[in-house]
Design a protein around this motif. Structure first.
Motif, PDB file in Angstrom:
ATOM      1  N   ARG A 405      28.689  39.158  42.530  1.00  0.00           N
ATOM      2  CA  ARG A 405      27.256  39.351  42.698  1.00  0.00           C
ATOM      3  C   ARG A 405      26.569  38.147  43.323  1.00  0.00           C
ATOM      4  N   LYS A 406      26.912  36.947  42.865  1.00  0.00           N
ATOM      5  CA  LYS A 406      26.218  35.741  43.307  1.00  0.00           C
ATOM      6  C   LYS A 406      27.206  34.586  43.474  1.00  0.00           C
ATOM      7  N   VAL A 440      29.717  34.354  40.335  1.00  0.00           N
ATOM      8  CA  VAL A 440      29.446  35.237  39.201  1.00  0.00           C
ATOM      9  C   VAL A 440      29.697  36.678  39.641  1.00  0.00           C
ATOM     10  N   LYS A 443      30.422  41.589  35.990  1.00  0.00           N
ATOM     11  CA  LYS A 443      30.571  41.540  34.537  1.00  0.00           C
ATOM     12  C   LYS A 443      30.009  40.244  33.952  1.00  0.00           C
ATOM     13  N   GLN A 444      29.302  39.476  34.830  1.00  0.00           N
ATOM     14  CA  GLN A 444      28.712  38.197  34.434  1.00  0.00           C
ATOM     15  C   GLN A 444      29.765  37.149  34.077  1.00  0.00           C
ATOM     16  N   GLN A 445      31.003  37.384  34.511  1.00  0.00           N
ATOM     17  CA  GLN A 445      32.021  36.356  34.385  1.00  0.00           C
ATOM     18  C   GLN A 445      31.863  35.382  35.542  1.00  0.00           C
ATOM     19  N   SER A 446      32.182  34.114  35.320  1.00  0.00           N
ATOM     20  CA  SER A 446      32.001  33.113  36.372  1.00  0.00           C
ATOM     21  C   SER A 446      33.158  32.132  36.393  1.00  0.00           C
TER      22      SER A 446
END
Length: 709
Positions: A405-406, A440, A443-446
């Motif tokens: 996503r980012k 990121v 799933k908001q994993q980074s």
């Protein structure tokens, strides 16, 4: 094994440092195949472009092999990249260190050989050479022909077996493509030649120049067959239509002009770019014309209808080169963002695997993992990178089993494409800068990668060059007169000096040959009407006849229309007038060099039979650099005092100009800074003795600096 031809040449809008070493070269590459990319929309963005990454500097040159199986690129990272088709994508097959900036690449008429010219290496002789491959090694073989001038443009024609080179001395050299020997030299432009193009059968050559003109040449006779005048600035790109009936041109005035060759008139004008247009390419079928610009865009036009087809968006910086594949279905674009983008003009699948250069292949990431691969700065340098610029562009690729996503770089969000490529420009402080890249996913994993970029302090000469403004040079040379005896060397002298100033020191040069009194004064007035920055410098050179009038007590510049029976000198330009006019030019740093009889009487003390003092203030280099921009400069050098000076042998240079060129070609020694004091050391032994001094509102301690690129 197939041979390809590589050409390094200088381009004005590049401001490439270092003077040019003209070299013809051969290199070897393996066969490959053309790549494909997604279909274009009306306005196409980067997500729809197939991107090749691998260069660590601006890409200035592109070419496809004649069979469409290779793509060759080169640029400021001084390396040639050979891309080969592997399945549905292009992959980097080979890299060759050229040891100089590559500005153009082109295959020879038979598709096997190639020519190279590159930046001059200061500790070697200028030469024209050939690259050849022996086994796995590549080496250079020097030829006997020597070019002591920048090469800015190249064109190759198969039918006539000719190569055309646009030069910094305002000429065009035609070479035999087999022997690589000069066939003829074409003279006609009044400034550097920046673009050359053959029509398909090779009978006509078009040349474009910084003087804003386009000349058409009959390649059989070597004579001009017409002039095309319509651009309001430098002409930087040319492209003939395959039918030979029209010619496209573009440049600094931000427009493309379509010329009708038969009538030598403007057929259509294409507008849309918002900055200089640097390159043109036309498809083999002639239906699509592409233009690339400093405004970061590529525009596609219908040359027949004069309408825009679409705009290609995606480059993060200036577009410097374009190339159509021989099939016409693929357009390659590249530039200052260090990437190549491939655009397909037909219908092809929209999803393609990304192409990566200089990065080891990796397996797909495991579920729940994110992998960050750094592409720029080059990972081959390790994770501690050293550079001198004030900012760094961070580029890379992110892979994840989930959607990314980012991407953040030092917590600033980077630009992210659908293919997972990210980029962002980051400012650098002097010393070590810690750069952290964080990705990121959905799933908001980074995950994070951290590296260090060290910004070193630039050298003294680099600091000086960075703090300076623009460098201008106006050269006025006369060897033909209405009534005065003709001379043999002034125009030749001025061309040589202009070429050296442009190629070695980055001056924007203008040459005025055999002007009338009105033309000289009008040109000086034009320079007086300009606006200058504090760091700008103006170099003025005047060569030709000079005269001194004992009755009036003043020296004079002889213009083309000066009359022998003019006792009151109304058709001449007096030194007192020249002093006033030049002193009123609002440029803070001006140097006047006069190579003419009685030139020393520009100094009123010499005109009065006195002898001017040496005004050069001896200071240390560090002290001089520290205060150089604080002092207003009005300095002059002349080839003699109150006396006649020799013109020199025909075809050579005057004794004064010969030594001045020697000084310019010293490039300022180790520090790359040539001062007036150093120039005087070269010219002081010339007979008669040259003179130096100040005039007008010169500040004590001032100087005029030539900073080698």
């Amino acid at each position: 094994m197939r041979w390809y031809l590589v050409v390094n040449i200088s381009i004005p809008f590049m401001n490439t440092p270092v003077a040019i070493l003209s070299t013809i070269a051969l290199a070897a590459c393996l066969q490959g195949a053309a790549a494909i990319s997604p279909a274009l929309s009306q306005t196409t963005d980067d997500a729809d472009a197939y991107v090749l990454s691998g260069h660590s500097g601006s890409i200035l040159a592109l070419t496809f092999s004649p069979d469409g199986k290779y793509l060759v690129s080169g640029g400021e990272d001084e390396a040639l990249r050979i891309w080969e088709k592997q399945g549905a994508v292009y992959e980097l097959r080979n890299s060759i260190e050229a040891d100089r900036t590559i500005h153009a690449v082109s295959f020879s008429p038979d598709g096997r050989l190639c020519m190279e010219t590159g930046d001059r290496i200061r500790d070697t002789d200028n030469h024209l050479g050939v690259w050849f491959a022996g086994g796995a090694s590549i080496s250079r073989k020097p030829l006997t022909d020597t070019w002591n001038v920048d090469v800015h443009a190249l064109a190759v024609n198969r039918k006539k077996n000719r190569i055309a080179c646009g030069l910094g001395d305002y000429t065009v050299k035609l070479l035999d493509a087999t022997t690589l020997r000069p066939v003829s030299v074409l003279e006609g432009h009044t400034s550097a030649v920046r673009a050359v193009a053959f029509n398909r059968d090779g009978t006509l050559l078009a040349t474009g120049s910084e003087d804003g003109s386009i000349l058409l040449w009959n390649t059989g006779t070597g004579r001009t067959s017409g002039t095309l005048a319509g651009h309001a600035g430098e002409v930087l790109a040319l492209a003939f239509h395959p039918n030979g009936k029209t010619l496209a041109s573009a440049g600094a005035d931000q427009q493309v002009i379509i010329w009708t060759i038969a009538t030598k008139t403007i057929g259509k004008t294409l507008q849309g770019h918002t900055d200089d247009i640097t390159c043109l390419a036309i498809s083999p079928d002639g239906k699509t014309l592409a233009s690339g610009s400093l405004d970061h865009t590529v525009r596609l036009w219908s040359p027949d209808k004069g309408t825009e087809i679409r705009t290609l968006l995606g480059h993060d910086d200036a577009v410097r080169c374009l190339a159509f594949a021989p099939s016409g279905g693929i357009l390659a674009s590249a530039g200052n963002d260090n990437t190549i983008r491939l655009w397909t003009l037909g219908q092809v699948p929209r999803k393609l695997p990304p192409a990566v250069a200089d990065v080891p292949r990796t397996e797909a990431p495991e579920p729940g993992s994110i992998r960050i691969t750094l592409l720029e700065p080059s990972p081959s340098r390790g994770m501690k990178i050293v550079q001198q610029s004030e900012k760094v562009t961070i580029k890379g690729r992110v892979k994840s089993a989930s959607i990314v996503r980012k991407v953040y770089v030092n917590e600033q969000e980077a630009r992210l494409t659908k293919a997972g490529d990210f980029s962002i420009a980051m400012p650098l402080d002097e010393g070590e800068n810690v750069i952290t890249v964080r990705a990121v996913d959905a799933k908001q994993q980074s995950t994070e990668e951290t590296f260090t970029v060290t910004r070193e302090s630039p050298s003294i000469s680099q600091k000086l060059a960075t703090g300076r403004g623009k460098e201008y040079a106006l050269l006025i040379a006369l060897d033909e007169y209405d009534e005065w005896k003709e001379l043999v060397n002034p125009v030749n002298d001025a061309k040589a000096i202009a070429a050296e100033l442009n190629g070695s020191y980055g001056f924007q040069t203008e040459l005025l040959t055999n002007p009338t009194q009105a033309e000289i004064l009008s040109t000086l007035r034009k320079y007086a009407a300009r606006t200058y920055a504090d760091g700008d410098q103006l170099f003025l050179f005047i060569a030709g006849h000079g005269q001194f009038d004992e009755v009036l007590g003043d020296g004079y510049i002889v213009s083309r229309d000066s009359r022998l029976d003019d006792d009151i000198k109304t058709s001449y330009i007096s030194h007192s007038t020249l002093r006033t006019v030049i002193n009123n030019i609002p440029c803070r740093h001006i140097l006047l060099v006069v190579d003419a009889c009685f030139g020393g009487t520009f100094d009123p003390l010499i005109a009065a039979n006195g002898r001017g003092d040496d005004e050069y203030s001896q200071v240390t280099k560090a002290e001089f650099i520290e205060r150089k921009l604080r002092f207003k400069t009005r300095r002059f050098l002349t080839s003699g005092g109150k006396e006649y000076v020799p013109d020199g042998r025909p075809g050579q240079h005057s004794p004064f100009t010969r030594q001045l060129l020697e000084a310019l070609r010293s490039y300022g020694g180790k520090d790359g800074i040539l001062t007036l004091g150093e120039i005087q050391q070269y010219i002081e032994k010339v007979t008669p003795e040259p003179r130096a001094g100040e005039f007008g509102t010169n500040d004590p301690g001032s100087d005029f600096l030539f900073i080698a690129r």
